[in-house]
Design a protein around this motif. Structure first.
Motif, PDB file in Angstrom:
ATOM      1  N   ASN A 244      -0.474   3.203   8.233  1.00 56.38           N
ATOM      2  CA  ASN A 244      -0.283   3.628   6.755  1.00 56.38           C
ATOM      3  C   ASN A 244      -0.808   5.213   6.866  1.00 56.38           C
ATOM      4  OD1 ASN A 244       1.185   1.835   5.899  1.00 56.38           O
ATOM      5  ND2 ASN A 244      -0.240   1.110   4.795  1.00 56.38           N
TER       6      ASN A 244
ATOM      7  N   TRP B 144       1.878   7.277   8.558  1.00 55.04           N
ATOM      8  CA  TRP B 144       3.045   7.040   7.629  1.00 55.04           C
ATOM      9  C   TRP B 144       2.985   8.382   6.542  1.00 55.04           C
ATOM     10  CZ3 TRP B 144       3.157   5.915   2.304  1.00 55.04           C
ATOM     11  CH2 TRP B 144       4.437   6.079   1.639  1.00 55.04           C
ATOM     12  N   LEU B 145       1.617   8.472   6.047  1.00 56.94           N
ATOM     13  CA  LEU B 145       1.472   9.401   5.022  1.00 56.94           C
ATOM     14  C   LEU B 145       1.888  10.820   5.509  1.00 56.94           C
ATOM     15  CD1 LEU B 145      -1.534   8.177   3.166  1.00 56.94           C
ATOM     16  CD2 LEU B 145       0.447   8.846   1.980  1.00 56.94           C
TER      17      LEU B 145
ATOM     18  N   LEU C   8       0.628   4.250  -2.673  1.00 61.45           N
ATOM     19  CA  LEU C   8       0.277   5.506  -2.000  1.00 61.45           C
ATOM     20  C   LEU C   8       1.264   6.653  -2.365  1.00 61.45           C
ATOM     21  CD1 LEU C   8      -1.031   4.698   1.568  1.00 61.45           C
ATOM     22  CD2 LEU C   8      -2.257   5.858  -0.151  1.00 61.45           C
ATOM     23  N   LYS C   9       2.464   6.433  -2.564  1.00 57.59           N
ATOM     24  CA  LYS C   9       3.545   7.205  -2.912  1.00 57.59           C
ATOM     25  C   LYS C   9       3.354   7.798  -4.439  1.00 57.59           C
ATOM     26  CE  LYS C   9       8.536   6.818  -4.129  1.00 57.59           C
ATOM     27  NZ  LYS C   9       8.977   6.111  -5.033  1.00 57.59           N
TER      28      LYS C   9
ATOM     29  N   GLU D  23       5.514  11.222   6.033  1.00 58.91           N
ATOM     30  CA  GLU D  23       6.371  11.101   4.863  1.00 58.91           C
ATOM     31  C   GLU D  23       6.008  12.367   4.157  1.00 58.91           C
ATOM     32  OE1 GLU D  23       8.356   8.713   4.921  1.00 58.91           O
ATOM     33  OE2 GLU D  23       9.165   8.695   2.883  1.00 58.91           O
TER      34      GLU D  23
ATOM     35  N   GLN E   6       0.794  -1.181   0.177  1.00 54.70           N
ATOM     36  CA  GLN E   6      -0.049  -0.119  -0.244  1.00 54.70           C
ATOM     37  C   GLN E   6       1.034   1.163   0.106  1.00 54.70           C
ATOM     38  OE1 GLN E   6      -2.647  -0.743   3.461  1.00 54.70           O
ATOM     39  NE2 GLN E   6      -3.397  -2.273   2.382  1.00 54.70           N
ATOM     40  N   ARG E   7       1.781   1.281   0.686  1.00 57.18           N
ATOM     41  CA  ARG E   7       2.778   2.360   0.798  1.00 57.18           C
ATOM     42  C   ARG E   7       3.627   2.700  -0.673  1.00 57.18           C
ATOM     43  NH1 ARG E   7       5.852   2.443   6.737  1.00 57.18           N
ATOM     44  NH2 ARG E   7       3.807   2.184   7.903  1.00 57.18           N
ATOM     45  N   ARG E   8       3.741   1.582  -1.299  1.00 61.37           N
ATOM     46  CA  ARG E   8       4.478   1.787  -2.518  1.00 61.37           C
ATOM     47  C   ARG E   8       3.388   2.602  -3.425  1.00 61.37           C
ATOM     48  NH1 ARG E   8       6.276  -3.272  -1.452  1.00 61.37           N
ATOM     49  NH2 ARG E   8       5.313  -4.265  -3.224  1.00 61.37           N
TER      50      ARG E   8
END
Ligand code: SAM
Length: 452
Positions: A394, A397-398, A366-367, A401, A362-364
């Motif tokens: 997450n 994290w968003l 979301l980037k 980041e 999901q993080r990949r």
């Protein structure tokens, strides 16, 4: 007589899911198409048998292991599944008498070329029928939450750890409750064509959601009442949770929207409707087969002009779209622990280690999702799961980041949720919906705005 065939179809479906690892909804949809000639009640019956047997599989195997000299793991797959279907009927369905269930199981055993095991099947089922009440009492009072609520121990332990015992029990109990059909009214079509929903005289079949004016649900078996509305695009199938997530993102007429993982198209449809068909929605997905569903759904609902399905891997950046979207919908692949009620095979298939892998995936995605949002635009990040790692972590994290992202206060957009357990976080731009608190799936949504 036709019920015999319904059981045989159910057995084939159960074998495909438990022995070949196929998805229950795919297997059942193909069976419903293949056996369209069957009486509607027989099709509903095999659907009920497959869904119920998968939903209760852990308890069925426990009962079988209790009453059979051969443990389920050691049985021939076809025998194991004939027994599971039969034990499901004996313990959880009142409509079929025990002797009929046993006779049909024995007949099915013979038909599948295992004549020599007829006596075994007969003996095990007779014992389970005799001990029905004590087996049910032992299950409902079992000390282990997983067995009590038909769920793998690791999922039960995880929910207890995250939510506490009482809430974990509420969630798992809600998954086992009978489900009606929930639909989203296509306001754009109603306004354009002057159609009324629900039709005069059929209002009593439908219940309008107190939390979202566009969502109606019906208890009617197999949603038969909804079929003609769905086919004509007056409504589309949607859970309350998905509708709330899109409402939270507030898509507006004329906006440019990117739906990163769009198939089968539920969020794109809801957004297109809120936009009253005006604007542009780029609906990406990695599966060509599932994109065909987006195309079909958009055409049926009259949104082919606004929804543009396109094969694209969310992990790859489309440079020409960077900074272009008013709204990015990132409704991402996840563990699916919020939808165990509708897709019970998830609890048999999912491995605990997948949760961390999915959170990283999901993080990949979301980037790239963040990159597409234009200054002042919004990002909706949502999942149909209830784990902290995939959702709240997450979201945090968003924010850490991407300092250009800020949470959007959702209290006004979702005012009807005031007072609902879990709604106190709407001020911070997110909510974890839990089954049992609202009549919907477990679902997470969070909305962010990019600094101008
Ligand atoms: C949760 S579902 C999306 C549901 C959809 N938003 C809706 O409301 O109907 C996740 C989707 O992600 C898609 N998907 C998985 N990996 C992907 C990838 N690398 N790129 C794009 N889509 C992907 C799957 O095919 C699946 O359709």
């Amino acid at each position: 007589m036709t019920e015999v065939s319904a059981r045989s179809v159910a057995l084939d479906c159960l074998m495909a899911v438990t022995e070949e690892g196929q998805f229950s909804h795919t297997v059942l949809n193909s069976a419903r198409e293949k056996y369209a000639w069957m009486a509607p009640e027989d099709r509903a019956f095999f659907g009920r048998l497959v869904h119920g047997s998968l939903e209760r599989l852990i308890q069925l195997d426990w009962a079988l292991d209790h009453c059979s000299s051969v443990k389920t793991k050691k049985m021939k797959p076809v025998i194991r599944n004939i027994l599971r279907l039969s034990v499901y009927q004996l313990l959880f369905l009142d409509r079929v008498p025990a002797h009929a269930v046993t006779n049909e199981a024995v007949r099915l055993t013979e038909k599948r070329g295992l004549r020599g095991l007829k006596g075994f099947v007969n003996a095990v089922l007779r014992r389970i029928a005799q001990e029905r009440e004590s087996l049910l009492a032992a299950l409902s009072g079992h000390a282990e939450l997983g067995l009590r609520r038909a769920c793998p121990a690791w999922i039960a332990a995880r929910l207890e750890g995250q939510y506490g015992s009482a809430l974990a029990e509420q969630i798992l109990t809600a998954f086992l409750a009978p489900r009606g059909l929930s639909v989203h009214v296509n306001r754009t079509a109603l306004e354009k064509d002057g159609v009324q929903f629900p039709e005069k005289g059929r209002e009593k079949l439908w219940k309008r959601s107190a939390c979202c004016p566009d969502i109606y649900s019906t208890e009617a078996a197999e949603g038969a009442a909804a079929l003609s509305y769905i086919e004509s695009g007056v409504v589309f199938v949607q859970d309350l949770s998905s509708a709330l997530a899109v409402m939270a993102a507030a898509p507006a007429a004329g906006e440019r929207v990117i739906d990163l993982c769009a198939a089968p198209g539920g969020k794109s449809l809801a957004a297109a409707d809120l936009m009253r068909g005006a604007g542009e929605i780029r609906s990406f997905d990695i599966s060509e087969r599932k994109l065909a569903l987006v195309r079909e759904n958009a055409a049926r609902c009259g949104f082919a002009g606004i929804i543009h399905p396109e094969l694209w891997d969310a992990e790859a950046l489309k440079p020409e779209l960077v900074g272009e979207a008013d709204l990015v919908i990132a409704d991402l692949p996840c563990s699916g622990l919020g939808v165990l009620g509708g897709k019970p095979d998830i609890k048999l298939r999912l491995k605990e280690e997948s949760i961390a892998e999915l959170a990283a995936l999901q993080r990949r995605f979301l980037k790239n999702a963040v990159a597409y949002v234009k200054p002042g635009g919004r990002l909706l990040f949502s999942t149909c799961t209830i784990t902290e790692e995939e959702n709240q972590e997450n979201r945090r994290w968003l924010l850490a980041e991407y300092p250009e992202l800020g949470p959007v206060d959702l209290r006004d957009r979702l005012a009807a949720l005031k007072g609902i357990p879990g709604a106190d976080t709407l001020a911070e731009g997110w909510m974890q919906l839990l089954p049992g608190a609202l009549p919907c799936d477990g679902f997470f949504f969070s909305v962010f705005q990019k600094a101008r």
